[in-house]
Scaffold this motif. Structure first.
Motif, short mmCIF file in Angstrom:
data_model
loop_
_atom_site.label_atom_id
_atom_site.label_comp_id
_atom_site.label_asym_id
_atom_site.label_seq_id
_atom_site.Cartn_x
_atom_site.Cartn_y
_atom_site.Cartn_z
N GLU A 8 55.32 24.12 39.16
CA GLU A 8 54.23 24.44 38.24
C GLU A 8 52.84 24.14 38.80
OE1 GLU A 8 56.97 22.90 37.38
OE2 GLU A 8 57.82 23.76 35.55
N PRO A 9 52.58 22.96 39.39
CA PRO A 9 51.23 22.69 39.88
C PRO A 9 50.78 23.69 40.93
CG PRO A 9 52.49 20.66 39.72
CD PRO A 9 53.46 21.78 39.52
N LEU A 10 51.68 24.00 41.89
CA LEU A 10 51.34 24.96 42.95
C LEU A 10 51.11 26.35 42.35
CD1 LEU A 10 51.04 25.64 45.94
CD2 LEU A 10 53.52 26.01 46.04
N ALA A 11 52.01 26.75 41.45
CA ALA A 11 51.88 28.07 40.83
C ALA A 11 50.59 28.16 40.03
CB ALA A 11 53.08 28.34 39.93
N SER A 12 50.28 27.11 39.27
CA SER A 12 49.08 27.12 38.43
C SER A 12 47.82 27.26 39.27
CB SER A 12 49.02 25.84 37.60
OG SER A 12 47.88 25.83 36.78
N SER A 13 47.73 26.51 40.37
CA SER A 13 46.54 26.58 41.22
C SER A 13 46.43 27.96 41.87
CB SER A 13 46.56 25.48 42.28
OG SER A 13 47.70 25.62 43.12
N SER A 14 47.56 28.52 42.29
CA SER A 14 47.55 29.85 42.90
C SER A 14 47.11 30.91 41.90
CB SER A 14 48.95 30.20 43.44
OG SER A 14 49.35 29.29 44.44
N ILE A 15 47.58 30.78 40.67
CA ILE A 15 47.21 31.73 39.61
C ILE A 15 45.71 31.65 39.34
CG2 ILE A 15 47.45 32.19 37.14
CD1 ILE A 15 50.42 31.21 37.50
N MET A 16 45.18 30.42 39.24
CA MET A 16 43.74 30.26 38.99
C MET A 16 42.92 30.91 40.11
SD MET A 16 43.44 26.31 37.75
CE MET A 16 44.59 25.60 36.57
N ILE A 17 43.32 30.66 41.35
CA ILE A 17 42.57 31.21 42.49
C ILE A 17 42.62 32.74 42.47
CG2 ILE A 17 42.54 31.40 45.01
CD1 ILE A 17 43.55 28.47 45.06
N ASN A 18 43.80 33.29 42.19
CA ASN A 18 43.94 34.75 42.15
C ASN A 18 43.08 35.35 41.03
OD1 ASN A 18 45.44 37.37 42.78
ND2 ASN A 18 45.91 37.08 40.62
N ASN A 19 43.14 34.75 39.86
CA ASN A 19 42.37 35.28 38.73
C ASN A 19 40.87 35.18 38.97
OD1 ASN A 19 44.71 35.90 37.35
ND2 ASN A 19 44.73 34.02 36.16
N LEU A 20 40.46 34.06 39.57
CA LEU A 20 39.03 33.90 39.88
C LEU A 20 38.58 34.92 40.91
CD1 LEU A 20 38.82 30.00 39.98
CD2 LEU A 20 37.56 31.47 38.41
N SER A 21 39.42 35.20 41.91
CA SER A 21 39.04 36.17 42.94
C SER A 21 38.92 37.56 42.34
CB SER A 21 40.06 36.17 44.08
OG SER A 21 41.33 36.61 43.64
N VAL A 22 39.84 37.93 41.43
CA VAL A 22 39.75 39.23 40.76
C VAL A 22 38.48 39.31 39.93
CG1 VAL A 22 40.79 40.71 39.00
CG2 VAL A 22 42.24 39.63 40.72
N SER A 23 38.19 38.24 39.18
CA SER A 23 37.02 38.24 38.30
C SER A 23 35.72 38.30 39.10
CB SER A 23 37.03 36.99 37.41
OG SER A 23 38.15 37.02 36.56
N PHE A 24 35.62 37.50 40.16
CA PHE A 24 34.41 37.53 40.96
C PHE A 24 34.27 38.87 41.69
CE2 PHE A 24 34.60 32.74 40.83
CZ PHE A 24 33.45 32.61 40.09
N GLY A 25 35.42 39.48 42.04
CA GLY A 25 35.37 40.81 42.63
C GLY A 25 34.81 41.82 41.65
N ALA A 26 35.20 41.69 40.38
CA ALA A 26 34.69 42.60 39.35
C ALA A 26 33.19 42.41 39.15
CB ALA A 26 35.43 42.36 38.03
N VAL A 27 32.73 41.16 39.21
CA VAL A 27 31.29 40.90 39.07
C VAL A 27 30.54 41.47 40.27
CG1 VAL A 27 29.51 39.13 38.90
CG2 VAL A 27 31.68 38.83 37.68
N ALA A 28 31.02 41.13 41.47
CA ALA A 28 30.35 41.60 42.69
C ALA A 28 30.39 43.12 42.79
CB ALA A 28 31.02 40.98 43.92
N GLY A 29 31.39 43.75 42.16
CA GLY A 29 31.48 45.20 42.18
C GLY A 29 30.28 45.88 41.56
N GLY A 30 29.48 45.13 40.83
CA GLY A 30 28.26 45.69 40.25
C GLY A 30 27.31 46.23 41.30
N ILE A 31 27.32 45.63 42.51
CA ILE A 31 26.38 46.07 43.56
C ILE A 31 26.81 47.41 44.15
CG2 ILE A 31 25.71 43.72 44.11
CD1 ILE A 31 27.45 43.87 46.59
#
Length: 317
Positions: free
Chosen positions: A161-184
């Motif tokens: 669970e701890p490893l999976a949770s941290s991996s999930i957070m990192i993946n979701n954050l990367s997708v979200s920041f990609g969506a924000v940066a996609g504005g440019i």
């Protein structure tokens, strides 16, 4: 140096600083006007210099101790008071500021949500009509597991669970920041991410539906999805805000438009991060937990979503 003359010349500053500090200690830093706050900072620097000079000239321990006490009190009020104000500002932002910016930028968030839902609807329709369409989006290993073994894949999280949770957070954050940066990219990449994620959830939803695994699958998705998906929509909205500034600055110059809409996008990002951290923890520890009944997971997901809607609807009184 004539010590008595120096003390007589500097003493009014010490007394003024002491008076300001007494007012702060009694009524708080907010009781000072802007000019008095600037005066406080100036007096603190001045008295600190006086303390250094008094030590160098070895001017009486009583005076040195008095100046030391004065500078310590000033330091405490200026720097710790500033940190208190920063924490109060952060608390106020999450209490009222974030709901306000969500309401102001709702049209952009709704556009991101609509693209996601469009992708999900297209994937659902074509997956039912043409089974080969699903293999274009969903990994073959996942399709094989669901169709041939009639199993979901979330059980792999249990035990790590701890490893999976941290991996999930990192993946979701990367997708979200990609969506924000996609504005440019004038919002093109942001739109692509919204549609693609919609296609993926639509295809997977069809896959589990075709194999009678929809109930446990959505029981897994609901608890964390109630925060994760809105966070991604917020990120898409932030990306479209940047695109708006680039493409349609309106009454602003493009640079000023980027500052204005960029400020709103940044505020949305401040909301996205804690949402995704919480969602990642839920997805890692709660959603795949076999000891929690599916009905409870559905209720938890719906409850979190209702709370989120109520929170985003708040208006400062």
């Amino acid at each position: 140096m004539n010590i008595q003359r120096w003390i007589a010349r500097r003493e009014p500053n010490w007394q003024r600083l002491d008076a300001l500090l007494r007012q702060i200690e009694k009524k708080g830093l907010k009781s000072l006007r802007a000019a008095e706050i600037r005066e406080l900072a100036s007096l603190y620097r001045s008295v600190a210099a006086d303390l250094a000079r008094a030590r160098t000239q070895q001017i009486g321990n009583t005076l040195i101790q008095s100046l030391q006490s004065l500078t310590t009190r000033a330091y405490t009020q200026i720097y710790q008071g500033s940190r208190r104000q920063e924490w109060q500002a952060i608390l106020k932002f999450y209490q009222w500021g974030l709901p306000s910016v969500v309401q102001k930028t709702f049209a952009y968030i709704a556009a991101a949500t609509a693209l996601f839902l469009l992708g999900a609807l297209v994937a659902w329709w074509y997956s039912w009509q043409n089974p080969s369409f699903m293999s274009l989006i969903v990994p073959e290993s996942l399709i094989t597991k669901v169709r041939d073994e009639h199993k979901l894949w979330m059980g792999s999280i249990v035990g790590v669970e701890p490893l999976a949770s941290s991996s999930i957070m990192i993946n979701n954050l990367s997708v979200s920041f990609g969506a924000v940066a996609g504005g440019i990219t004038a919002g093109l990449y942001t739109a692509y991410l919204m549609v693609f994620n919609g296609l993926l959830i639509g295809a997977v939803g069809t896959l589990v539906g075709q194999n009678n695994l929809a109930y446990p699958f959505w029981a897994f998705v609901f608890p964390h999805g109630s925060l994760e998906l809105p966070a991604i929509f917020f990120a898409g909205g932030a990306g479209f805000l940047l695109a708006r500034a680039i493409l349609f600055p309106g009454k602003y110059r493009r640079g000023d438009a980027l500052k204005f809409y960029g400020s709103q996008a940044v505020q949305l990002i401040f909301g996205i991060v804690p949402m995704l951290v919480i969602a990642g923890a839920i997805e890692g520890f709660f959603s795949p937990n076999p000891s929690v009944p599916d009905a409870i997971k559905y209720l938890a997901g719906m409850g979190l979503f209702v709370l989120l809607v109520l929170y985003c609807s708040r208006k400062e009184t």
